[in-house]
Design a protein around this motif. Structure first.
Motif, PDB file in Angstrom:
ATOM      1  N   ALA A   1      74.948  65.804  59.390  1.00  0.00           N
ATOM      2  CA  ALA A   1      76.249  66.458  59.538  1.00  0.00           C
ATOM      3  C   ALA A   1      76.829  66.811  58.175  1.00  0.00           C
ATOM      4  O   ALA A   1      76.589  66.125  57.173  1.00  0.00           O
TER       5      ALA A   1
ATOM      6  N   VAL B   1      80.167  66.886  56.312  1.00  0.00           N
ATOM      7  CA  VAL B   1      81.508  66.310  56.435  1.00  0.00           C
ATOM      8  C   VAL B   1      82.245  66.464  55.110  1.00  0.00           C
ATOM      9  O   VAL B   1      81.751  66.041  54.063  1.00  0.00           O
TER      10      VAL B   1
ATOM     11  N   ARG C   1      79.703  61.324  63.602  1.00  0.00           N
ATOM     12  CA  ARG C   1      80.787  61.406  62.622  1.00  0.00           C
ATOM     13  C   ARG C   1      82.144  61.689  63.243  1.00  0.00           C
ATOM     14  O   ARG C   1      83.135  61.818  62.530  1.00  0.00           O
TER      15      ARG C   1
ATOM     16  N   ASP D   1      86.589  64.071  55.597  1.00  0.00           N
ATOM     17  CA  ASP D   1      86.588  63.482  56.942  1.00  0.00           C
ATOM     18  C   ASP D   1      86.579  64.514  58.066  1.00  0.00           C
ATOM     19  O   ASP D   1      86.719  64.155  59.244  1.00  0.00           O
TER      20      ASP D   1
ATOM     21  N   ARG E   1      74.762  56.725  61.781  1.00  0.00           N
ATOM     22  CA  ARG E   1      75.763  56.522  60.732  1.00  0.00           C
ATOM     23  C   ARG E   1      75.202  55.679  59.595  1.00  0.00           C
ATOM     24  O   ARG E   1      75.476  55.934  58.411  1.00  0.00           O
TER      25      ARG E   1
ATOM     26  N   VAL F   1      84.368  67.182  60.207  1.00  0.00           N
ATOM     27  CA  VAL F   1      82.979  67.544  60.512  1.00  0.00           C
ATOM     28  C   VAL F   1      82.901  69.064  60.632  1.00  0.00           C
ATOM     29  O   VAL F   1      83.399  69.650  61.595  1.00  0.00           O
TER      30      VAL F   1
END
Length: 255
Positions: A208, A210, A150, A213, A187, A215
């Motif tokens: 992850a 997020v 990410r 945008d 992804r 992380v």
């Protein structure tokens, strides 16, 4: 020009003091001679640093043996408090550990490495070499790969160029092209998997967190390979991890 980190001036002195602290932290406790031998520097130099660190309460000396002072507890607590989610993540980790029966970690990226900041163990959870505050390369486990997937392409390139892709086990991804291909797959599917890439005979699943945008970290569930296989490893655990991560993301976004 002298190397700033190892120079004889203020910066070099500070660097040596911090290296001494790290040696004592790694050894849990050490004598003056043990620190000097480990660092390969004069006992007189080490003595001066140790004396100063004791006076400043960063180290405690008992019968010639030095250990970290509890002043570091305050510093560590305050450092952790600056990390988003640090004050809200524990209930999610504990619930996921109870649901899966396995070991759950919360980790973040700092200076291109994974930092372990949260932990919970299920009924079948296994002990590993990881510990709160511990660091590891990002490329060799599910949590690190979930974070890398990410990050921007430039940031990933910078991390690879800075830290390389060291082989931790025979299963570790050590090829840049292979890692980039793996990150693309992560992804696409939304989660990462680890096939004994960091610790032999173990596997893990991670996703992850997020928000806007950014992380904020990753949640990882790990255990022995003989339990994490088949439908459980390919479907059940990924769904549980992604569900938890999505809940964390939404609650953080709208809190």
């Amino acid at each position: 020009m002298a190397n700033e980190r190892e120079g004889s001036g203020t910066i070099g002195t500070l660097a040596k003091g911090l290296q001494i602290i790290e040696v004592i932290e790694e050894e849990q406790s050490a004598t003056l001679t043990e620190v000097a031998d480990r660092m390969g520097i004069a006992r007189s130099t080490v003595h001066d640093h140790l004396t100063t660190l004791v006076e400043l309460e960063y180290l405690i000396k008992n019968d010639g043996v030095y250990r970290l002072g509890l002043k570091f507890a305050r510093l560590g607590t305050n450092a952790t408090a600056t990390v988003p989610l640090s004050d809200t993540i524990t209930p999610y980790l504990e619930r996921l550990a109870a649901e899966t029966g396995e070991t759950v970690w919360f980790l973040v990226e700092e200076r291109g490495k994974a930092i372990y900041l949260g932990h919970a163990e299920g009924e079948q959870g296994i002990k590993t070499e990881h510990f709160i505050g511990g660091r590891s390369p990002l490329h060799c486990h599910a949590g690190g790969k979930a974070i890398l997937a990410r990050l921007s392409e430039d940031r990933v390139t910078d991390i690879i160029e800075t830290h390389g892709l060291p082989e931790i086990t025979e299963h570790t991804i050590t090829s840049r092209d292979a890692l980039l291909e793996e990150l693309e797959r992560i992804r696409e599917q939304g989660y990462a998997q680890n096939y004994s890439e960091q610790i032999e005979a173990t596997r893990s699943v991670s996703a992850a967190i997020v928000v806007d945008d950014e992380v904020l970290g990753a949640i990882s569930v790990g255990g022995p390979a003989h339990r994490l296989r088949g439908e459980r490893f390919e479907d059940e655990l990924p769904n549980q991890v992604m569900s938890t991560v999505n809940e964390i993301r939404l609650n953080h976004l709208y809190s």
